[in-house]
Write a protein that holds these residues in place. Structure first.
Motif, PDB file in Angstrom:
ATOM      1  N   PRO A  63       0.897  -1.401   0.227  1.00  0.00           N
ATOM      2  CA  PRO A  63       0.071  -0.067  -0.072  1.00  0.00           C
ATOM      3  C   PRO A  63       0.796   1.237   0.022  1.00  0.00           C
ATOM      4  O   PRO A  63       1.948   1.381   0.550  1.00  0.00           O
ATOM      5  N   ALA A  64       0.284   2.263  -0.529  1.00  0.00           N
ATOM      6  CA  ALA A  64       1.133   3.595  -0.818  1.00  0.00           C
ATOM      7  C   ALA A  64       0.529   4.476   0.570  1.00  0.00           C
ATOM      8  O   ALA A  64      -0.298   4.130   1.069  1.00  0.00           O
ATOM      9  N   PRO A  65       1.642   5.586   0.791  1.00  0.00           N
ATOM     10  CA  PRO A  65       0.997   6.316   1.791  1.00  0.00           C
ATOM     11  C   PRO A  65      -0.363   6.839   1.358  1.00  0.00           C
ATOM     12  O   PRO A  65      -0.504   7.276   0.128  1.00  0.00           O
ATOM     13  N   ILE A  66      -1.166   7.437   2.429  1.00  0.00           N
ATOM     14  CA  ILE A  66      -2.490   7.621   2.216  1.00  0.00           C
ATOM     15  C   ILE A  66      -2.380   9.247   1.503  1.00  0.00           C
ATOM     16  O   ILE A  66      -1.508  10.027   1.781  1.00  0.00           O
ATOM     17  N   PRO A  67      -3.060   9.182   0.169  1.00  0.00           N
ATOM     18  CA  PRO A  67      -3.210  10.446  -0.589  1.00  0.00           C
ATOM     19  C   PRO A  67      -3.998  11.435   0.178  1.00  0.00           C
ATOM     20  O   PRO A  67      -4.867  11.259   1.088  1.00  0.00           O
ATOM     21  N   ARG A  68      -3.912  12.856  -0.508  1.00  0.00           N
ATOM     22  CA  ARG A  68      -4.896  13.771  -0.093  1.00  0.00           C
ATOM     23  C   ARG A  68      -6.115  13.503  -0.642  1.00  0.00           C
ATOM     24  O   ARG A  68      -7.292  14.079  -0.330  1.00  0.00           O
ATOM     25  N   GLY A  69      -6.337  12.656  -1.734  1.00  0.00           N
ATOM     26  CA  GLY A  69      -7.627  12.408  -2.522  1.00  0.00           C
ATOM     27  C   GLY A  69      -7.355  11.218  -3.428  1.00  0.00           C
ATOM     28  O   GLY A  69      -6.301  10.881  -3.672  1.00  0.00           O
ATOM     29  N   GLY A  70      -8.558  10.970  -4.173  1.00  0.00           N
ATOM     30  CA  GLY A  70      -8.274   9.886  -5.188  1.00  0.00           C
ATOM     31  C   GLY A  70      -9.304  10.030  -6.077  1.00  0.00           C
ATOM     32  O   GLY A  70     -10.271  10.670  -6.125  1.00  0.00           O
ATOM     33  N   VAL A  71      -9.063   9.321  -7.386  1.00  0.00           N
ATOM     34  CA  VAL A  71     -10.237   9.256  -8.484  1.00  0.00           C
ATOM     35  C   VAL A  71     -10.188   7.940  -8.965  1.00  0.00           C
ATOM     36  O   VAL A  71      -9.016   7.246  -8.976  1.00  0.00           O
ATOM     37  N   HIS A  72     -11.436   7.276  -8.891  1.00  0.00           N
ATOM     38  CA  HIS A  72     -11.357   5.946  -9.346  1.00  0.00           C
ATOM     39  C   HIS A  72     -12.226   5.845 -10.805  1.00  0.00           C
ATOM     40  O   HIS A  72     -13.193   6.650 -10.787  1.00  0.00           O
ATOM     41  N   LEU A  73     -11.978   5.120 -11.674  1.00  0.00           N
ATOM     42  CA  LEU A  73     -12.605   5.111 -13.109  1.00  0.00           C
ATOM     43  C   LEU A  73     -12.891   3.681 -13.106  1.00  0.00           C
ATOM     44  O   LEU A  73     -12.026   2.730 -12.772  1.00  0.00           O
ATOM     45  N   GLU A  74     -14.013   3.444 -13.529  1.00  0.00           N
ATOM     46  CA  GLU A  74     -14.639   2.089 -14.028  1.00  0.00           C
ATOM     47  C   GLU A  74     -14.639   2.074 -15.504  1.00  0.00           C
ATOM     48  O   GLU A  74     -15.644   2.859 -16.225  1.00  0.00           O
ATOM     49  N   LEU A  75     -13.728   1.782 -16.375  1.00  0.00           N
ATOM     50  CA  LEU A  75     -13.783   1.976 -17.795  1.00  0.00           C
ATOM     51  C   LEU A  75     -14.977   1.332 -18.538  1.00  0.00           C
ATOM     52  O   LEU A  75     -15.852   2.012 -19.370  1.00  0.00           O
ATOM     53  N   PRO A  76     -15.438  -0.149 -18.241  1.00  0.00           N
ATOM     54  CA  PRO A  76     -16.447  -0.675 -18.814  1.00  0.00           C
ATOM     55  C   PRO A  76     -17.862   0.134 -18.608  1.00  0.00           C
ATOM     56  O   PRO A  76     -18.700   0.163 -19.475  1.00  0.00           O
ATOM     57  N   ALA A  77     -18.013   0.459 -17.320  1.00  0.00           N
ATOM     58  CA  ALA A  77     -19.293   0.874 -16.911  1.00  0.00           C
ATOM     59  C   ALA A  77     -19.223   2.550 -17.394  1.00  0.00           C
ATOM     60  O   ALA A  77     -20.301   3.326 -17.036  1.00  0.00           O
ATOM     61  N   ARG A  78     -18.312   3.121 -17.516  1.00  0.00           N
ATOM     62  CA  ARG A  78     -18.011   4.740 -17.712  1.00  0.00           C
ATOM     63  C   ARG A  78     -18.504   5.544 -16.597  1.00  0.00           C
ATOM     64  O   ARG A  78     -19.158   6.367 -16.658  1.00  0.00           O
ATOM     65  N   THR A  79     -17.803   5.081 -15.382  1.00  0.00           N
ATOM     66  CA  THR A  79     -18.178   5.865 -14.499  1.00  0.00           C
ATOM     67  C   THR A  79     -16.780   6.520 -13.512  1.00  0.00           C
ATOM     68  O   THR A  79     -15.865   5.825 -13.946  1.00  0.00           O
ATOM     69  N   VAL A  80     -16.846   7.413 -12.897  1.00  0.00           N
ATOM     70  CA  VAL A  80     -15.528   8.038 -12.435  1.00  0.00           C
ATOM     71  C   VAL A  80     -16.191   8.680 -10.853  1.00  0.00           C
ATOM     72  O   VAL A  80     -17.493   9.325 -10.921  1.00  0.00           O
ATOM     73  N   GLY A  81     -15.340   8.618 -10.103  1.00  0.00           N
ATOM     74  CA  GLY A  81     -15.627   9.025  -8.638  1.00  0.00           C
ATOM     75  C   GLY A  81     -14.237   9.907  -8.223  1.00  0.00           C
ATOM     76  O   GLY A  81     -13.416   9.283  -8.604  1.00  0.00           O
ATOM     77  N   VAL A  82     -14.561  10.852  -7.574  1.00  0.00           N
ATOM     78  CA  VAL A  82     -13.289  11.666  -6.889  1.00  0.00           C
ATOM     79  C   VAL A  82     -13.807  11.936  -5.476  1.00  0.00           C
ATOM     80  O   VAL A  82     -14.886  12.208  -4.959  1.00  0.00           O
ATOM     81  N   TRP A  83     -12.563  11.665  -4.721  1.00  0.00           N
ATOM     82  CA  TRP A  83     -12.554  12.340  -3.191  1.00  0.00           C
ATOM     83  C   TRP A  83     -11.568  13.185  -3.059  1.00  0.00           C
ATOM     84  O   TRP A  83     -10.385  13.004  -3.611  1.00  0.00           O
ATOM     85  N   GLY A  84     -11.821  13.934  -1.977  1.00  0.00           N
ATOM     86  CA  GLY A  84     -10.599  14.855  -1.595  1.00  0.00           C
ATOM     87  C   GLY A  84     -10.865  16.279  -1.717  1.00  0.00           C
ATOM     88  O   GLY A  84      -9.901  17.122  -1.983  1.00  0.00           O
ATOM     89  N   GLY A  85     -12.296  16.452  -1.816  1.00  0.00           N
ATOM     90  CA  GLY A  85     -12.593  18.009  -1.961  1.00  0.00           C
ATOM     91  C   GLY A  85     -14.062  18.150  -2.542  1.00  0.00           C
ATOM     92  O   GLY A  85     -14.636  16.842  -2.713  1.00  0.00           O
ATOM     93  N   ASP A  86     -14.405  19.146  -2.391  1.00  0.00           N
ATOM     94  CA  ASP A  86     -16.078  19.441  -2.887  1.00  0.00           C
ATOM     95  C   ASP A  86     -16.088  19.548  -4.393  1.00  0.00           C
ATOM     96  O   ASP A  86     -15.154  19.689  -4.984  1.00  0.00           O
ATOM     97  N   ALA A  87     -17.452  19.174  -4.782  1.00  0.00           N
ATOM     98  CA  ALA A  87     -17.360  19.227  -6.460  1.00  0.00           C
ATOM     99  C   ALA A  87     -17.493  20.522  -6.811  1.00  0.00           C
ATOM    100  O   ALA A  87     -18.157  21.466  -6.460  1.00  0.00           O
ATOM    101  N   PRO A  88     -16.357  20.891  -7.684  1.00  0.00           N
ATOM    102  CA  PRO A  88     -16.273  22.082  -8.177  1.00  0.00           C
ATOM    103  C   PRO A  88     -17.140  22.256  -9.470  1.00  0.00           C
ATOM    104  O   PRO A  88     -17.415  21.585 -10.024  1.00  0.00           O
ATOM    105  N   ASP A  89     -17.379  23.721  -9.811  1.00  0.00           N
ATOM    106  CA  ASP A  89     -18.363  23.928 -10.862  1.00  0.00           C
ATOM    107  C   ASP A  89     -17.561  23.734 -12.164  1.00  0.00           C
ATOM    108  O   ASP A  89     -16.298  23.854 -12.180  1.00  0.00           O
ATOM    109  N   GLY A  90     -18.136  23.252 -13.323  1.00  0.00           N
ATOM    110  CA  GLY A  90     -17.586  23.227 -14.574  1.00  0.00           C
ATOM    111  C   GLY A  90     -16.524  22.313 -14.809  1.00  0.00           C
ATOM    112  O   GLY A  90     -15.974  22.053 -16.075  1.00  0.00           O
ATOM    113  N   THR A  91     -16.477  21.022 -14.034  1.00  0.00           N
ATOM    114  CA  THR A  91     -15.842  20.007 -14.435  1.00  0.00           C
ATOM    115  C   THR A  91     -16.133  18.745 -15.076  1.00  0.00           C
ATOM    116  O   THR A  91     -15.608  17.896 -15.395  1.00  0.00           O
ATOM    117  N   THR A  92     -17.666  18.756 -15.024  1.00  0.00           N
ATOM    118  CA  THR A  92     -18.407  17.449 -15.312  1.00  0.00           C
ATOM    119  C   THR A  92     -18.505  17.456 -17.180  1.00  0.00           C
ATOM    120  O   THR A  92     -18.530  16.504 -17.436  1.00  0.00           O
TER     121      THR A  92
END
Length: 180
Positions: A63-92
């Motif tokens: 395991p790596a040292p704990i990061p400030r946040g992360g992004v997880h992508l599921e390529l087949p399902a075309r889903t993406v999630g992010v943690w480590g901050g509030d949802a910003p405007d204009g990124t989706t």
């Protein structure tokens, strides 16, 4: 807050990563990539992120040292999630045709979606300080929030911690919160 898409590929992290990107592939593999960008900056890159990622971490790197946040992508399902901050405007907009999720500061969603791979280890002092810097602006007393967040984190099945170990970790978090 609004983010512009960054230019150039995200740099690999030389030390503790700012962001850990996990990618679920169609063959059920999950790869992990340590990136030296903030999670929302990584997220703002859009789906072109995958081929631009640095090389996947090996089993020896986890395991790596704990990061400030992360992004997880599921390529087949075309889903993406992010943690480590509030949802910003204009990124989706970059993620048209994808299901987008924001998990604020909840890393357990990434851990769960990464098939239980122990991606990063709980390091209370470093994680607390990184979170305290961002939380003190939003919470007069971050201790209750941290207790709830770490409670969910330490109880995640990938750590296989006993109830007494979880309680000891939560006591350490409460002590650190009061000393901040």
């Amino acid at each position: 807050m609004s983010w512009a898409s960054p230019s150039g590929p995200p740099p690999a992290a030389d030390g503790p990563p700012l962001c850990l990107v996990t990618v679920g592939h169609s063959d059920d593999r999950v790869t992990a990539h340590a990136v030296d960008w903030e999670p929302l900056e990584v997220f703002s890159y859009g789906p072109d992120l995958v081929p631009a990622l640095p090389a996947a971490l090996t089993a020896d790197d986890l395991p790596a040292p704990i990061p400030r946040g992360g992004v997880h992508l599921e390529l087949p399902a075309r889903t993406v999630g992010v943690w480590g901050g509030d949802a910003p405007d204009g990124t989706t907009a970059q993620w048209s045709g994808w299901s987008v999720r924001f998990w604020t500061d909840d890393c357990t969603e990434q851990l769960r979606r990464a098939s239980g791979t122990p991606l990063f280890v709980p390091q209370v002092d470093w994680a607390y300080e990184a979170m305290r810097q961002s939380l003190t602006a939003r919470h007069d007393d971050p201790a209750p929030f941290l207790h709830e967040w770490y409670g969910a984190y330490f109880r995640a099945p990938v750590w296989d911690l006993s109830p007494s170990q979880v309680e000891a970790a939560l006591t350490a978090v409460a002590t650190a919160a009061r000393s901040g």
